[in-house]
Design an enzyme around this catalytic site. Structure first.
Site, mmCIF file in Angstrom:
data_model
loop_
_atom_site.group_PDB
_atom_site.id
_atom_site.type_symbol
_atom_site.label_atom_id
_atom_site.label_comp_id
_atom_site.label_asym_id
_atom_site.label_seq_id
_atom_site.Cartn_x
_atom_site.Cartn_y
_atom_site.Cartn_z
ATOM 1 N NE ARG A 137 7.369 -2.688 6.289
ATOM 2 C CZ ARG A 137 6.035 -2.561 6.336
ATOM 3 N NH1 ARG A 137 5.370 -2.209 5.251
ATOM 4 N NH2 ARG A 137 5.379 -2.822 7.432
ATOM 5 N NE ARG B 132 -4.231 -1.596 10.378
ATOM 6 C CZ ARG B 132 -3.129 -1.024 9.853
ATOM 7 N NH1 ARG B 132 -3.166 0.178 9.370
ATOM 8 N NH2 ARG B 132 -2.001 -1.695 9.790
ATOM 9 N NE ARG C 76 6.399 -0.309 10.438
ATOM 10 C CZ ARG C 76 5.226 -0.324 9.811
ATOM 11 N NH1 ARG C 76 5.119 0.208 8.601
ATOM 12 N NH2 ARG C 76 4.166 -0.849 10.369
ATOM 13 C CE LYS D 157 -2.221 -1.031 3.861
ATOM 14 N NZ LYS D 157 -1.572 -2.294 4.267
ATOM 15 N NE ARG E 21 2.250 -4.884 11.667
ATOM 16 C CZ ARG E 21 3.197 -4.632 10.762
ATOM 17 N NH1 ARG E 21 4.372 -5.210 10.841
ATOM 18 N NH2 ARG E 21 2.942 -3.808 9.775
HETATM 19 P P1 AMP Z 1 0.855 0.350 9.430
HETATM 20 O O1 AMP Z 1 2.038 1.239 9.203
HETATM 21 O O2 AMP Z 1 -0.330 0.756 8.618
HETATM 22 O O3 AMP Z 1 1.202 -1.112 9.266
HETATM 23 O O4 AMP Z 1 0.425 0.564 10.952
HETATM 24 C C1 AMP Z 1 1.286 0.256 12.024
HETATM 25 C C2 AMP Z 1 0.508 0.103 13.306
HETATM 26 O O5 AMP Z 1 -0.152 1.334 13.611
HETATM 27 C C3 AMP Z 1 -0.611 -0.926 13.266
HETATM 28 O O6 AMP Z 1 -0.149 -2.246 13.519
HETATM 29 C C4 AMP Z 1 -1.535 -0.409 14.372
HETATM 30 O O7 AMP Z 1 -1.015 -0.692 15.659
HETATM 31 C C5 AMP Z 1 -1.443 1.098 14.157
HETATM 32 N N1 AMP Z 1 -2.462 1.566 13.182
HETATM 33 C C6 AMP Z 1 -2.242 2.107 11.958
HETATM 34 N N2 AMP Z 1 -3.388 2.413 11.349
HETATM 35 C C7 AMP Z 1 -4.382 2.050 12.193
HETATM 36 C C8 AMP Z 1 -5.794 2.092 12.126
HETATM 37 N N3 AMP Z 1 -6.444 2.568 11.036
HETATM 38 N N4 AMP Z 1 -6.497 1.623 13.190
HETATM 39 C C9 AMP Z 1 -5.873 1.151 14.295
HETATM 40 N N5 AMP Z 1 -4.543 1.063 14.423
HETATM 41 C C10 AMP Z 1 -3.786 1.512 13.374
#
Ligand code: AMP
Length: 220
Positions: A127, A88, A162, A13, A173
C-alpha cells in the site's frame, strides 16, 4: 445509508468506502484518517495517539468515541455515513449504539469484508498513499503507473508508505484485529445486522457484492 464496514486492516474498507461515497453521496467516517489528521495537525490528542498508532495498537476507546461523537454531529452526516475502521472494540460498539439510539438513527447494516490473511499481508505491504491527493495505490495490485498516479490529478505524485504499514507493525495490527475487533462479527450477527462479503478478487467485483449485500439489508 448508515453502515459499518468491518474487516481486517487491508480488507479494502477504504477503497470500497470511496466508491460508496461517489455512488450514494454519504460521507466516509474513518477513525484512522481522523487520527492521522490529528497527528499531522500536531494536536495534543494527535501527539498522544501517534505512539500507539505507530506500534500498531488501538487508541483508547474514550478518545475514539469522542472523535466519532464530534464527527457524526457534523451536518454532512445527517444523510448517513459509512463507518470505516470503527468500531474496533465491544466498548466502542456499545458506545456507538447508545449514540445512534439517542439521535434515532440506528445502524442498518454491518458488512464483514472477508479476505484471506496471506492476501492481507500483500495488500498492506504494497500500500502507498499519494501525499498530494491522499489516494491509495498498491504496488502489487494497482501499480502507481497503471492507472496513472492520482488518476493524473497530481502533477508530481509523491507516494509514501504509512509508518504502520511496515512489516514489523503489520503483524501486530493483524493480531490486535483478531483479538479485539473480530469478536464484533458475532456481536453484530447476534443483532441481525451482519452481512459477510467475499472481499477478494478485483475491486469492481467486490463493489458489486457489497452493494448487493447493502440492498438485501435495505441500506442501499
Ligand atoms: P486504520 O487506518 O483504520 O488502519 O487505523 C490506523 C490506526 O489508527 C490503528 O492501527 C489504530 O492505532 C488507530 N485507530 C483507528 N481507528 C481506531 C479505533 N476505532 N479504535 C482504536 N484505534 C483506532
Amino acid at each position: 445509508m448508515r453502515i459499518v464496514l468491518l474487516g481486517a486492516p487491508g480488507s479494502g474498507k477504504g477503497t470500497q468506502s470511496q466508491r460508496l461515497i461517489d455512488m450514494y453521496g454519504v460521507p466516509q467516517v474513518s477513525t484512522g484518517d481522523l487520527l492521522r489528521a490529528a497527528v499531522a495537525a500536531g494536536t495534543t490528542m494527535g501527539l498522544r495517539a501517534k505512539q500507539t498508532m505507530d506500534a500498531g495498537k488501538l487508541v483508547d476507546d474514550e478518545t475514539v468515541l469522542g472523535i466519532i461523537r464530534e464527527r457524526l454531529a457534523a451536518p454532512d452526516a445527517n444523510s448517513g455515513f459509512i463507518l470505516d475502521g470503527f468500531p474496533r472494540t465491544i466498548v466502542q460498539a456499545d458506545g456507538l449504539n447508545m449514540l445512534l439510539e439517542s439521535i434515532g438513527k440506528p445502524l442498518q447494516a454491518v458488512v464483514l469484508m472477508q479476505v484471506d490473511p496471506q492476501q492481507l499481508l500483500r495488500r498492506l505491504t504494497g500500500r502507498r498513499t499519494c501525499r498530494g491527493c491522499g489516494r491509495v495505490f498498491n504496488v502489487y495490485t494497482a501499480a502507481p503507473s497503471v492507472p496513472p498516479p492520482c488518476g493524473g490529478q497530481c502533477v508530481t505524485p509523491d507516494l509514501f508508505q504509512r509508518p504502520d504499514d511496515s512489516e514489523a507493525t503489520i503483524g501486530k495490527r493483524l493480531e490486535v484485529y483478531e483479538a479485539q475487533t473480530q469478536p464484533l462479527a458475532e456481536y453484530y450477527r447476534g443483532r441481525g445486522l451482519l452481512h459477510a462479503v467475499d472481499a477478494e478478487g478485483d475491486i469492481d467485483g467486490v463493489t458489486t457484492r457489497l452493494i448487493a449485500a447493502l440492498r438485501t439489508a435495505g441500506a442501499a
